[in-house]
Motif scaffolding. Sequence first.
Motif, PDB file in Angstrom:
ATOM      1  N   ARG A  84      25.485  65.924  71.417  1.00 49.83           N
ATOM      2  CA  ARG A  84      24.823  64.708  71.442  1.00 49.83           C
ATOM      3  C   ARG A  84      25.839  63.726  72.017  1.00 49.83           C
ATOM      4  N   VAL A  85      25.148  62.727  73.108  1.00 48.66           N
ATOM      5  CA  VAL A  85      25.931  61.440  73.413  1.00 48.66           C
ATOM      6  C   VAL A  85      25.063  60.471  73.227  1.00 48.66           C
ATOM      7  N   ARG A  86      25.829  59.345  72.695  1.00 46.58           N
ATOM      8  CA  ARG A  86      24.643  57.860  72.503  1.00 46.58           C
ATOM      9  C   ARG A  86      25.680  57.070  73.408  1.00 46.58           C
ATOM     10  N   CYS A 147      30.643  54.936  74.355  1.00 52.24           N
ATOM     11  CA  CYS A 147      29.810  55.632  73.989  1.00 52.24           C
ATOM     12  C   CYS A 147      30.302  56.510  73.066  1.00 52.24           C
ATOM     13  N   ALA A 148      29.311  57.198  72.203  1.00 51.75           N
ATOM     14  CA  ALA A 148      29.705  57.988  71.133  1.00 51.75           C
ATOM     15  C   ALA A 148      29.405  59.572  71.792  1.00 51.75           C
ATOM     16  N   ILE A 150      29.203  63.314  70.382  1.00 52.62           N
ATOM     17  CA  ILE A 150      29.258  64.023  68.919  1.00 52.62           C
ATOM     18  C   ILE A 150      29.454  65.535  69.307  1.00 52.62           C
ATOM     19  N   GLY A 155      33.289  66.145  65.224  1.00 50.31           N
ATOM     20  CA  GLY A 155      32.562  64.896  64.772  1.00 50.31           C
ATOM     21  C   GLY A 155      32.330  64.024  65.864  1.00 50.31           C
ATOM     22  N   THR A 156      32.269  62.621  65.529  1.00 44.67           N
ATOM     23  CA  THR A 156      32.060  61.606  66.703  1.00 44.67           C
ATOM     24  C   THR A 156      33.363  61.078  67.227  1.00 44.67           C
ATOM     25  N   LYS A 157      33.254  60.878  68.496  1.00 45.41           N
ATOM     26  CA  LYS A 157      34.402  60.239  69.336  1.00 45.41           C
ATOM     27  C   LYS A 157      33.732  59.259  69.911  1.00 45.41           C
ATOM     28  N   GLU A 158      34.393  58.128  69.615  1.00 43.97           N
ATOM     29  CA  GLU A 158      33.945  56.997  70.501  1.00 43.97           C
ATOM     30  C   GLU A 158      34.803  56.865  71.864  1.00 43.97           C
TER      31      GLU A 158
END
Length: 167
Positions: A84-86, A147-148, A150, A155-158
Amino acid sequence: MTAAAISRIDGALDRTGWAAQPGRSRFLALGLVAGLGLTPSYAAAGEALQVTNARVPASDEVGVDLPLVMTIRNDAAEADAILRVRCPFANFSVRHTVDRGEGAPAMREIKSIPIPESRTIELTRDGYHVMLLQTRQKLVDGEKFTCAVIFQKAGTKETEVQISRTP
């Protein structure tokens, strides 16, 4: 874990009524400690994966769909995947690949983007990429956003995303 720490956890859980059965809170405390032991390997997997050169094209319109491209280096000994990307400037994101069967190339939504072990890959407009849907604002050349991204294992990479006229 020390007896004092277990006692404090026992007392806290007993006050909440959760640990009504004998030994239940100790089981929880030991589970928490065991789970914390897994954290360093998870963190190591995250450190072995780096996202760079993330960029999206500038746009004078609001509500458009734009490709997010980037470089991902996976120094880990096992493969990973983008789940995912946010991004703050888009309502949704989907992972895409470009199929080149008969006829013109066509984008196809996929569940995840594979990141092979011990390799560097480029997400590009004509291959794997993330499509940002329904932008919320104009995207001005030269601006940057965070952006985050995932990943399944890392895990999540800013990630800093550059907006530019030349994608």
